[in-house]
Write a protein that holds these residues in place. Sequence first.
Motif, PDB file in Angstrom:
ATOM      1  N   GLY A  95     -25.293  33.783   0.873  1.00  0.00           N
ATOM      2  CA  GLY A  95     -25.114  33.782  -0.570  1.00  0.00           C
ATOM      3  C   GLY A  95     -26.219  34.516  -1.303  1.00  0.00           C
ATOM      4  N   ARG A  96     -27.292  34.863  -0.598  1.00  0.00           N
ATOM      5  CA  ARG A  96     -28.338  35.690  -1.217  1.00  0.00           C
ATOM      6  C   ARG A  96     -27.836  37.105  -1.458  1.00  0.00           C
ATOM      7  N   ASP A  97     -26.907  37.552  -0.597  1.00  0.00           N
ATOM      8  CA  ASP A  97     -26.463  38.944  -0.610  1.00  0.00           C
ATOM      9  C   ASP A  97     -25.165  39.178  -1.369  1.00  0.00           C
ATOM     10  N   GLU A  98     -24.383  38.136  -1.589  1.00  0.00           N
ATOM     11  CA  GLU A  98     -23.073  38.294  -2.218  1.00  0.00           C
ATOM     12  C   GLU A  98     -22.595  36.940  -2.734  1.00  0.00           C
ATOM     13  N   ASP A  99     -21.546  36.986  -3.527  1.00  0.00           N
ATOM     14  CA  ASP A  99     -20.874  35.747  -3.951  1.00  0.00           C
ATOM     15  C   ASP A  99     -19.881  35.404  -2.851  1.00  0.00           C
ATOM     16  N   LYS A 100     -20.401  34.809  -1.781  1.00  0.00           N
ATOM     17  CA  LYS A 100     -19.567  34.604  -0.593  1.00  0.00           C
ATOM     18  C   LYS A 100     -18.455  33.591  -0.826  1.00  0.00           C
ATOM     19  N   VAL A 101     -18.642  32.644  -1.710  1.00  0.00           N
ATOM     20  CA  VAL A 101     -17.584  31.680  -1.996  1.00  0.00           C
ATOM     21  C   VAL A 101     -16.384  32.411  -2.584  1.00  0.00           C
ATOM     22  N   ARG A 102     -16.607  33.214  -3.580  1.00  0.00           N
ATOM     23  CA  ARG A 102     -15.517  33.995  -4.196  1.00  0.00           C
ATOM     24  C   ARG A 102     -14.921  34.973  -3.187  1.00  0.00           C
ATOM     25  N   ASN A 103     -15.786  35.655  -2.427  1.00  0.00           N
ATOM     26  CA  ASN A 103     -15.295  36.629  -1.453  1.00  0.00           C
ATOM     27  C   ASN A 103     -14.501  35.970  -0.319  1.00  0.00           C
ATOM     28  N   ALA A 104     -14.719  34.689  -0.096  1.00  0.00           N
ATOM     29  CA  ALA A 104     -13.952  33.953   0.905  1.00  0.00           C
ATOM     30  C   ALA A 104     -12.619  33.457   0.339  1.00  0.00           C
ATOM     31  N   GLY A 105     -12.383  33.709  -0.942  1.00  0.00           N
ATOM     32  CA  GLY A 105     -11.143  33.270  -1.579  1.00  0.00           C
ATOM     33  C   GLY A 105     -11.195  31.849  -2.093  1.00  0.00           C
ATOM     34  N   LEU A 106     -12.405  31.332  -2.284  1.00  0.00           N
ATOM     35  CA  LEU A 106     -12.592  29.962  -2.761  1.00  0.00           C
ATOM     36  C   LEU A 106     -13.141  29.975  -4.184  1.00  0.00           C
ATOM     37  N   THR A 107     -13.109  28.817  -4.831  1.00  0.00           N
ATOM     38  CA  THR A 107     -13.530  28.700  -6.224  1.00  0.00           C
ATOM     39  C   THR A 107     -14.519  27.556  -6.377  1.00  0.00           C
ATOM     40  N   VAL A 108     -15.666  27.839  -6.997  1.00  0.00           N
ATOM     41  CA  VAL A 108     -16.613  26.774  -7.326  1.00  0.00           C
ATOM     42  C   VAL A 108     -16.123  26.094  -8.593  1.00  0.00           C
ATOM     43  N   ASP A 109     -16.056  24.779  -8.537  1.00  0.00           N
ATOM     44  CA  ASP A 109     -15.719  23.962  -9.690  1.00  0.00           C
ATOM     45  C   ASP A 109     -16.854  22.954  -9.840  1.00  0.00           C
ATOM     46  N   TYR A 110     -16.781  22.061 -10.801  1.00  0.00           N
ATOM     47  CA  TYR A 110     -17.862  21.106 -11.037  1.00  0.00           C
ATOM     48  C   TYR A 110     -17.293  19.724 -11.303  1.00  0.00           C
ATOM     49  N   THR A 111     -17.961  18.732 -10.777  1.00  0.00           N
ATOM     50  CA  THR A 111     -17.573  17.357 -11.048  1.00  0.00           C
ATOM     51  C   THR A 111     -17.979  17.006 -12.476  1.00  0.00           C
ATOM     52  N   GLU A 112     -17.588  15.831 -12.921  1.00  0.00           N
ATOM     53  CA  GLU A 112     -17.989  15.386 -14.259  1.00  0.00           C
ATOM     54  C   GLU A 112     -19.500  15.317 -14.389  1.00  0.00           C
ATOM     55  N   ALA A 113     -20.199  15.044 -13.296  1.00  0.00           N
ATOM     56  CA  ALA A 113     -21.662  14.980 -13.306  1.00  0.00           C
ATOM     57  C   ALA A 113     -22.302  16.360 -13.220  1.00  0.00           C
ATOM     58  N   GLY A 114     -21.488  17.419 -13.057  1.00  0.00           N
ATOM     59  CA  GLY A 114     -22.019  18.779 -12.978  1.00  0.00           C
ATOM     60  C   GLY A 114     -22.351  19.243 -11.571  1.00  0.00           C
ATOM     61  N   THR A 115     -21.966  18.481 -10.563  1.00  0.00           N
ATOM     62  CA  THR A 115     -22.224  18.857  -9.181  1.00  0.00           C
ATOM     63  C   THR A 115     -21.223  19.926  -8.757  1.00  0.00           C
ATOM     64  N   PRO A 116     -21.697  21.046  -8.205  1.00  0.00           N
ATOM     65  CA  PRO A 116     -20.744  22.063  -7.742  1.00  0.00           C
ATOM     66  C   PRO A 116     -19.939  21.558  -6.545  1.00  0.00           C
ATOM     67  N   MET A 117     -18.667  21.929  -6.536  1.00  0.00           N
ATOM     68  CA  MET A 117     -17.774  21.561  -5.437  1.00  0.00           C
ATOM     69  C   MET A 117     -16.736  22.674  -5.304  1.00  0.00           C
TER      70      MET A 117
END
Length: 170
Positions: A95-117
Amino acid sequence: MTNFREIKPTEISDNFIRSIGQEWMLITAGDRQRSNAMTASWGMVGQMWGKPAALVVVRPQRYTRELVETHDMLSLAFFDAAYRSALEYCGSRSGRDEDKVRNAGLTVDYTEAGTPMIREARLVLECRKLYRDDLRGEAFLDSGLAGKWYPEKDFHRMYMLEIVRVYVKK
């Protein structure tokens, strides 16, 4: 988070030996400005200090470790088999080199507490760090394990986590 519902930790029906060791999980840490996820196939889920708990380990060179260190909360995400290639991608890139989550076809979302998931997960454990320690070569009772898994002496840091919320896909 609209496609998830919260359940109690005691309602989880997963076999975590299979879920972690064979199907893998994503450890996601950070905040709304910067987050990252890493694939993990080592860890445990159970009970510790009177709390539902998980244990994860992260090597020092992993970018996610920087984020785990600087945030109290993180998430563990488990997926259906259709996402295996996405987990392979996240386990082979930094993840230092790219947005690997997005490039893997996934989406970062956030819980009500703001925790990334990760939105595409079927099960998410929202966790709070309770304890950390570094594995040490001299502490291995089976010395062959240290030589086999840590030839570079890059021992994992272990994190004991309280499972504070559990989300399942609706």
